[in-house]
Design a protein around this motif. Structure first.
Motif, PDB file in Angstrom:
ATOM      1  N   LEU A 118      31.415   5.434  43.194  1.00 52.65           N
ATOM      2  CA  LEU A 118      30.198   4.920  42.553  1.00 52.65           C
ATOM      3  C   LEU A 118      29.101   5.974  42.625  1.00 52.65           C
ATOM      4  CD1 LEU A 118      28.501   2.628  41.279  1.00 52.65           C
ATOM      5  CD2 LEU A 118      28.098   1.756  43.598  1.00 52.65           C
ATOM      6  N   PHE A 119      28.526   6.291  41.451  1.00 55.47           N
ATOM      7  CA  PHE A 119      27.399   7.218  41.394  1.00 55.47           C
ATOM      8  C   PHE A 119      26.194   6.482  40.827  1.00 55.47           C
ATOM      9  CE2 PHE A 119      25.037  10.670  39.043  1.00 55.47           C
ATOM     10  CZ  PHE A 119      24.412  11.156  40.181  1.00 55.47           C
ATOM     11  N   LEU A 120      25.091   6.496  41.573  1.00 54.80           N
ATOM     12  CA  LEU A 120      23.877   5.764  41.210  1.00 54.80           C
ATOM     13  C   LEU A 120      22.757   6.735  40.856  1.00 54.80           C
ATOM     14  CD1 LEU A 120      24.149   3.290  44.205  1.00 54.80           C
ATOM     15  CD2 LEU A 120      24.610   2.716  41.812  1.00 54.80           C
ATOM     16  N   ASP A 121      22.360   6.745  39.573  1.00 56.85           N
ATOM     17  CA  ASP A 121      21.300   7.656  39.146  1.00 56.85           C
ATOM     18  C   ASP A 121      20.451   7.040  38.037  1.00 56.85           C
ATOM     19  OD1 ASP A 121      19.832   9.985  39.329  1.00 56.85           O
ATOM     20  OD2 ASP A 121      21.102  11.106  37.936  1.00 56.85           O
TER      21      ASP A 121
ATOM     22  N   ASP B   1      16.873  17.345  44.577  1.00 56.07           N
ATOM     23  CA  ASP B   1      16.110  16.225  45.148  1.00 56.07           C
ATOM     24  C   ASP B   1      16.920  15.429  46.166  1.00 56.07           C
ATOM     25  OD1 ASP B   1      13.641  16.552  43.756  1.00 56.07           O
ATOM     26  OD2 ASP B   1      14.610  15.803  41.949  1.00 56.07           O
ATOM     27  N   GLY B   2      18.092  15.928  46.526  1.00 58.72           N
ATOM     28  CA  GLY B   2      18.901  15.306  47.568  1.00 58.72           C
ATOM     29  C   GLY B   2      19.880  14.279  47.040  1.00 58.72           C
ATOM     30  N   LEU B   3      21.115  14.351  47.529  1.00 58.82           N
ATOM     31  CA  LEU B   3      22.128  13.354  47.226  1.00 58.82           C
ATOM     32  C   LEU B   3      22.480  12.619  48.514  1.00 58.82           C
ATOM     33  CD1 LEU B   3      24.591  15.359  44.936  1.00 58.82           C
ATOM     34  CD2 LEU B   3      23.112  13.478  44.228  1.00 58.82           C
ATOM     35  N   GLU B   4      22.468  11.308  48.471  1.00 55.97           N
ATOM     36  CA  GLU B   4      22.888  10.506  49.613  1.00 55.97           C
ATOM     37  C   GLU B   4      24.348  10.133  49.399  1.00 55.97           C
ATOM     38  OE1 GLU B   4      21.682   8.696  53.345  1.00 55.97           O
ATOM     39  OE2 GLU B   4      20.745  10.164  52.003  1.00 55.97           O
ATOM     40  N   ILE B   5      25.216  10.601  50.287  1.00 60.10           N
ATOM     41  CA  ILE B   5      26.639  10.343  50.177  1.00 60.10           C
ATOM     42  C   ILE B   5      27.024   9.359  51.264  1.00 60.10           C
ATOM     43  CG2 ILE B   5      28.952  11.358  50.179  1.00 60.10           C
ATOM     44  CD1 ILE B   5      27.672  14.000  49.376  1.00 60.10           C
TER      45      ILE B   5
ATOM     46  N   VAL C 202      16.986  11.335  46.778  1.00 59.69           N
ATOM     47  CA  VAL C 202      16.763  10.575  48.014  1.00 59.69           C
ATOM     48  C   VAL C 202      15.288  10.481  48.412  1.00 59.69           C
ATOM     49  CG1 VAL C 202      19.051  11.103  48.917  1.00 59.69           C
ATOM     50  CG2 VAL C 202      17.139  12.605  49.492  1.00 59.69           C
ATOM     51  N   ASP C 203      14.457  11.394  47.926  1.00 61.01           N
ATOM     52  CA  ASP C 203      13.058  11.390  48.336  1.00 61.01           C
ATOM     53  C   ASP C 203      12.176  10.507  47.462  1.00 61.01           C
ATOM     54  OD1 ASP C 203      13.522  13.121  50.448  1.00 61.01           O
ATOM     55  OD2 ASP C 203      13.257  14.905  49.208  1.00 61.01           O
TER      56      ASP C 203
ATOM     57  N   PRO D 208      14.419   1.356  49.543  1.00 59.98           N
ATOM     58  CA  PRO D 208      15.207   0.193  49.979  1.00 59.98           C
ATOM     59  C   PRO D 208      16.706   0.480  49.975  1.00 59.98           C
ATOM     60  CG  PRO D 208      13.470  -0.499  48.493  1.00 59.98           C
ATOM     61  CD  PRO D 208      13.483   0.996  48.442  1.00 59.98           C
ATOM     62  N   TYR D 209      17.166   1.228  48.984  1.00 61.86           N
ATOM     63  CA  TYR D 209      18.586   1.603  48.938  1.00 61.86           C
ATOM     64  C   TYR D 209      18.944   2.497  50.122  1.00 61.86           C
ATOM     65  CZ  TYR D 209      22.830   4.050  47.626  1.00 61.86           C
ATOM     66  OH  TYR D 209      24.090   4.598  47.644  1.00 61.86           O
ATOM     67  N   ILE D 210      18.115   3.513  50.361  1.00 58.68           N
ATOM     68  CA  ILE D 210      18.375   4.459  51.452  1.00 58.68           C
ATOM     69  C   ILE D 210      18.417   3.726  52.795  1.00 58.68           C
ATOM     70  CG2 ILE D 210      17.459   6.436  52.711  1.00 58.68           C
ATOM     71  CD1 ILE D 210      18.714   7.192  50.064  1.00 58.68           C
TER      72      ILE D 210
END
Length: 221
Positions: free
Chosen positions: A154-157, A213-217, A185-186, A192-194
């Motif tokens: 799943l990729f959320l963008d 801008d950062g990827l949260e994996i 991520v910033d 709320p997701y982070i």
């Protein structure tokens, strides 16, 4: 020497990505035009109205982030990749190229803007990757609600305030070991997701990858 398939380097795909990244470099100008429009009032706009207002803005993943997505898909070999937020299709091309090179799988992606969805479909056809991509138009919380099969990546963008609701909608279809990746991520709206994925009580182990801008994996536990 062995021949290695690398669809990202295929001329049609490479040319499309170059063209779109160059266009995305002008996002600042497009955003200025959007904000200066007489009818623009972000707080008063629905998600659909905001998508329509932002129809010229690419809001892409970075080139390095795209290459990371490609590698993650190649390594995990998911049967079904779900993406929230196609825009003009930059990230989708990276996902689809990896699926093609794996020799198995498909990409299901969502887009609220009709004009962006149409442009993305043209690009997917021109690059020869349209056979592994399904574009769902409209509100992702509605279009993905009918999904019955497992989500293997799943990729959320999309809109950042909708990333957590989309994740929670799809969680029943996400098996342990599945990767969930979110961009930017910033961004305040993503907080709320982070907070959700960084709390192991919610069933994830999460790490931030410092690209653009950062990827949260996050790995589903």
């Amino acid at each position: 020497m062995p021949t290695h398939t690398h669809t990202l380097a295929e001329p049609r795909v490479s040319a499309a990505l170059t063209r779109m990244f160059e266009a995305a470099d002008r996002d600042g100008e497009a955003a200025t035009r959007m904000r200066s429009a007489q009818s623009y009032d972000r707080a008063a706009l629905s998600a659909q109205e905001y998508a329509d207002a932002a129809q010229e803005i690419y809001m892409p993943i970075s080139a390095e982030g795209g290459r990371l997505l490609y590698n993650l898909i190649r390594a995990t070999k998911p049967a079904v990749v779900v993406e929230f937020g196609t825009s003009f299709g930059i990230s989708t091309l990276h996902l689809a190229a990896a699926v093609r090179d794996n020799g198995t799988g498909r990409v299901i992606t969502t887009e609220m803007s009709k004009s962006k969805a149409a442009a993305a479909r043209e690009t997917f056809a021109a690059t020869g990757l349209d056979d592994v991509i399904t574009v769902l138009e409209g509100n992702a919380l509605e279009s993905l609600a009918a999904l019955q099969e497992p989500v293997d990546f799943l990729f959320l963008d999309g809109w950042k305030d909708l990333c957590l609701p989309v994740l929670q909608l799809l969680e029943p279809h996400i098996a342990p070991g599945t990767l969930v990746v979110a961009d930017d991520v910033d961004f305040t709206d993503l907080r709320p997701y982070i907070d959700h994925v960084r709390d192991t009580d919610n069933g994830y182990h999460s790490v931030t990858f410092p690209v653009d801008d950062g990827l949260e994996i996050s790995c589903r536990l």
